[in-house]
Enzyme design. Structure first.
Site, PDB file in Angstrom:
ATOM      1  N   LYS A   1      31.108  54.021  44.149  1.00  0.00           N
ATOM      2  CA  LYS A   1      29.518  53.861  44.308  1.00  0.00           C
ATOM      3  C   LYS A   1      29.219  52.520  44.626  1.00  0.00           C
ATOM      4  CE  LYS A   1      26.273  55.487  41.409  1.00  0.00           C
ATOM      5  NZ  LYS A   1      25.359  55.850  40.314  1.00  0.00           N
TER       6      LYS A   1
ATOM      7  N   ASP B   1      29.272  57.520  35.808  1.00  0.00           N
ATOM      8  CA  ASP B   1      29.115  56.923  36.946  1.00  0.00           C
ATOM      9  C   ASP B   1      29.389  55.685  35.840  1.00  0.00           C
ATOM     10  OD1 ASP B   1      28.747  59.041  38.559  1.00  0.00           O
ATOM     11  OD2 ASP B   1      27.407  58.349  39.731  1.00  0.00           O
TER      12      ASP B   1
ATOM     13  N   LYS C   1      30.411  57.351  47.165  1.00  0.00           N
ATOM     14  CA  LYS C   1      28.432  57.365  46.842  1.00  0.00           C
ATOM     15  C   LYS C   1      28.150  56.533  47.107  1.00  0.00           C
ATOM     16  CE  LYS C   1      25.884  59.082  43.112  1.00  0.00           C
ATOM     17  NZ  LYS C   1      25.383  59.304  40.791  1.00  0.00           N
TER      18      LYS C   1
END
Lengths: 228, 228
Positions: free
Chosen positions: B159, B95, B188
């Site tokens: 995300k 991430d 996400k």
């Protein structure tokens, strides 16, 4: 406050811009302000070290940057690579977040070794290393342990806070760190310092360096106080 | 909510512990919980990837970690080294916080290249890359630009948030990102998701993955709802 005191105050300040979304133009303005006021250093994110070094060429203002910031939870090797790259780009000071997980978990060897490697590298470049302890996350006992371990690793400064935690520098923490560290190790107070009164309280408690993004406002306050 | 729906919910969750002061013991407990509930992955700081990989050996739970976290303001090279080290240690998902300064400064080439290099590296390891946009710092126009640039760089997920900013995921942002991204790119939702109702709202808005540290509480809520 006389003019000498004003110059001394400026020379104690790391003029700081660590916002995630700071832009190139904002970093360049920060450097101009640091030249104008005679701050000790600018403190910027690693991404901007080259820009700051270029903007401050020929000036006595140093470039400080951060390593493992602000969580301190990357690996020892990545901290070392980050330090190496910053030094090669011209950073003269590295503010390194210690491994708080290893501190709390009692992993002394890993904690100290990681910092000592950065200190060894930086010393070869004639650079200064400050260990950021993030005191707002620590108990009194943990603050003491963090200070002792960081001093054992050979850091040049203990620094209270990242400015991204739940709290910043307090007079009590600065006094505690000053008491724990040998005289050769400086104390940097950072996080939440926004007024001249706060700045002077930190210095009186034993800080030798202040990290703040309100530097210009603090200096303007100092000058107006002198002028009045 | 039937048992199938409960399993599906668990399989959408990255069970997350990114506190600066998380300890080895806490990371091991996180991994046990992830095995027990069947979460998609654990998400831990780089320091703990090896510990998590070891704790999850033989289980289908993946290890996710973060890169350039949470400010995204380290250099492209350091992000790449951090990614490389995490992949070599066994991380299956990265991430990565995008460079918000370059986004706001309009530096498209540098923004995209940095992410594309991480994607290229990760793809070689069969790993997934999620670009963290930190939507709480972005205007509507900037969210759109960030999504487009990250998709152009080839990331597998967009995300919303780090969980360390001034705000987390919102239903509106999830829906916006879902609308902007091609179907092959997942969304996400992360930051501030603490209840089953919030989790379901994010999934309904188009999220295919949830990042939360309240995963166990959310699952217990789902089970009790099923049981009643």
């Amino acid at each position: 406050m006389n003019q000498h005191a004003i110059r001394e105050l400026a020379a104690s300040i790391d003029h700081t811009l660590l916002r995630a979304d700071a832009t190139l133009g904002q970093v360049q303005r920060l450097c101009q302000e640091a030249r104008q006021w005679g701050f000790c250093a600018v403190c910027v994110n690693p991404l901007w070290v080259k820009v700051a070094v270029q903007a401050l060429a020929g000036s006595p203002v140093k470039v400080a940057t951060v390593v493992g910031f602000p969580l301190g939870a990357t690996t020892a090797r990545v901290k070392l690579v980050e330090a190496q790259e910053a030094l090669a780009a011209g950073a003269a000071e590295l503010d390194v977040v210690v491994s708080l997980g290893r501190l709390k978990g009692g992993e002394e060897t890993a904690f100290v070794q990681e910092l000592a490697e950065v200190v060894e590298l930086a010393t070869g470049w004639g650079a200064t290393v400050k260990a950021i302890l993030e005191t707002c996350l620590l108990s009194e006992e943990e603050k003491t342990r963090a200070a002792q371990w960081a001093v054992a690793a050979g850091v040049h400064f203990l620094k209270t806070s990242t400015g991204f935690g739940s709290g910043g520098a307090t007079v009590e923490d600065v006094a505690l760190l000053r008491k724990l560290a040998p005289p050769s190790v400086g104390i940097k107070a950072s996080g939440g310092i926004r007024t001249l009164a706060q700045a002077r309280a930190m210095l009186a408690a034993g800080a030798s360096r202040l990290g703040t993004s309100a530097s210009v406002a603090i200096m303007e306050e100092a000058v107006s106080w002198y002028g009045s």
